[in-house]
Design a protein around this motif. Structure first.
Motif: not given
Ligand code: PHE
Length: 455
Positions: A26-27, A29-31, A107, A228-229, A231
């Motif tokens: 979850s953490a 990701g695209l972030g 996203y 964001f990163s 989550s």
């Molecule tokens: N953490 C994810 C990312 O870095 C984005 C995300 C944000 C997922 C909030 C879940 C909740 O891409």
């Protein structure tokens, strides 16, 4: 496979590793892969990274623990978790779910671009080293009306396909395959990035802070990026925590997950920014950075086509392991609160997210000039509102809630499994949740929003 917890019939993670992979999934990701390098690039490189680390230590670890503990204690979705402790606070959970819904809507648009790039890579179309050609290619991918909507839909279908499988059978299983593969490849790519001729320039840019670049805006961006990163700030980790068995060591997990996430963000920076300098791109190049620079790197090395394919497979994995968590936050709420069948909830919400995302999908093409608020198009507005306003606000309220309403004593009882496991830094954590978190977030938040409105 999913175990069913005693009596409640609620899904649970099948194993500790499975949970860590899902939460790190979850953490990460695209972030990390897409946003971190370009936001760092835009905000002065090393100065941003330094502030990011400070925010990570002050609020990142702290809130990760707070969310997981709140989730496991209540074994409920984001709204239910707040309400179980204080009815007056359930709207904060609602704010989180709305934030997740909004994040997923745009996203998924980027996830769609990734699918499109993957197809292009497989068919050999990415074998280009010319920066100008790659920029043009990115422009035409994101501005195509039919293409953007189609790939956005495809990404949503993939996301809901996994979520339909449930917590253990869908999310956990998928993350356990995708995450280890991702770790291996990002390390390889970072090594490649750092051994490019002229890489030192990029490494310096990422790691050596230039203090003249610091501003309140940079600090808010770093704070927003931490939320964001990781989550955080929208109940995602509350929801994932709610599927944790009682014996799990939460303080340990709350340390491992942010470390993995930050590691991948730095590796993504090391894979991307040296290439930016080596190939003459602009570090402040914006959202196209990942899509324009990395293909150039791959095309210039042996077996480039294989690497670029592999890379976009992995970006897709990273994006999916995050998008499923965003959807799960919403699904979990609807299933818990309305007793709706998981299948119907998933399809319904998935379709809703798709519709809300359509304006974002058009934001780089026919609707690029449709400015909604503050001169931003849909995509930028959703991104700004969620990352820089709603997540920090959700995080601030979470600190106040856990620190002062629920109380850190009770939270520490839960975190230490009622004293059965050691939680050495519990006193320090309580101090961070009660004082440092709320003060740090409010100061940054109010200052920069004020600057934004006034400026
Ligand atoms: N953490 C994810 C990312 O870095 C984005 C995300 C944000 C997922 C909030 C879940 C909740 O891409």
């Amino acid at each position: 496979m999913a175990n069913i917890s005693k009596g409640e019939g609620r899904d649970q993670w099948g194993s500790k590793l499975g949970f860590i992979m899902a939460a790190a999934g979850s953490a990460v990701g695209l972030g990390n892969l897409w946003k971190f390098p370009y936001v760092a690039g835009k905000n002065g490189g090393g100065a941003f990274v330094m502030v990011y680390f400070i925010m990570l230590f002050l609020v990142g670890f702290t809130l990760m623990l707070a969310e997981l503990v709140l989730g496991r204690h209540t074994k409920l979705n984001a709204i239910g978790a707040y309400r179980k402790i204080s009815k007056k606070w359930s709207w904060v959970g609602g704010l989180g779910i709305a934030t997740g819904f909004m994040i997923l809507s745009y996203y998924s648009v980027i996830g769609g671009w990734v699918i499109k790039y993957l197809i292009t890579a497989v068919t050999g179309g990415l074998n280009v080293t010319d920066a100008a050609v790659l920029s043009e290619m990115f422009g035409s991918v994101v501005s195509s009306t039919g293409g953007s909507i189609f790939f956005h839909a495809l990404f949503m279908v993939a996301t809901l396909g996994i979520v339909l499988g449930g917590v253990g059978g869908g999310i956990e299983k998928a993350s356990k395959v995708m995450m280890p593969a991702l770790f291996v490849i990002i390390i390889l790519l970072a090594i490649r990035g750092c051994t490019l001729p002229g890489a030192v320039e990029g490494i310096k840019y990422l790691l050596v802070p230039d203090f003249s670049k610091l501003s309140m805006g940079v600090v808010l961006s770093a704070l927003g990026q931490v939320f964001f990163s990781l989550s955080l700030g929208m109940g995602c980790m509350i929801t994932y925590g709610s599927y944790l068995p009682d014996k799990e060591n939460i303080p340990q997990s709350a340390t491992i997950i942010p470390l993995l996430d930050t590691g991948v963000a730095l590796l993504a920076g090391l894979a991307t920014l040296p290439a930016v300098f080596a190939f003459g791109f602009e570090p402040a190049g914006g959202p196209g950075l990942m899509f324009e620079t990395l293909p150039a790197v791959f095309a210039s090395m042996p077996m480039g086509m294989m690497f670029s394919t592999l890379f976009f497979v992995l970006v897709l994995f990273a994006a999916l392991s995050s998008s499923i968590s965003l959807l799960e936050v919403c699904v979990s709420y609807v299933v818990d609160e309305y007793g709706l069948n998981r299948k119907i909830a998933t399809w319904g919400l998935g379709f809703g997210v798709f519709l809300v995302g359509v304006p974002s999908a058009l934001s780089f093409g026919i609707w690029s000039e449709v400015k909604i608020l503050f001169g931003m198009n849909f995509f930028d507005l959703f991104d700004f509102l969620t990352s820089n306003v709603m997540l920090p606000l959700g995080g601030l309220l979470l600190c106040i809630f856990v620190g002062w309403v629920w109380g850190t004593d009770k939270a520490i009882d839960e975190a230490s499994n009622n004293g059965q496991i050691a939680f050495g830094l519990s006193g320090f954590w309580a101090f961070l949740v009660k004082f440092v978190g709320p003060v740090a977030i409010s100061v940054v938040f109010i200052n920069s929003l004020w600057g934004f409105i006034a400026g």
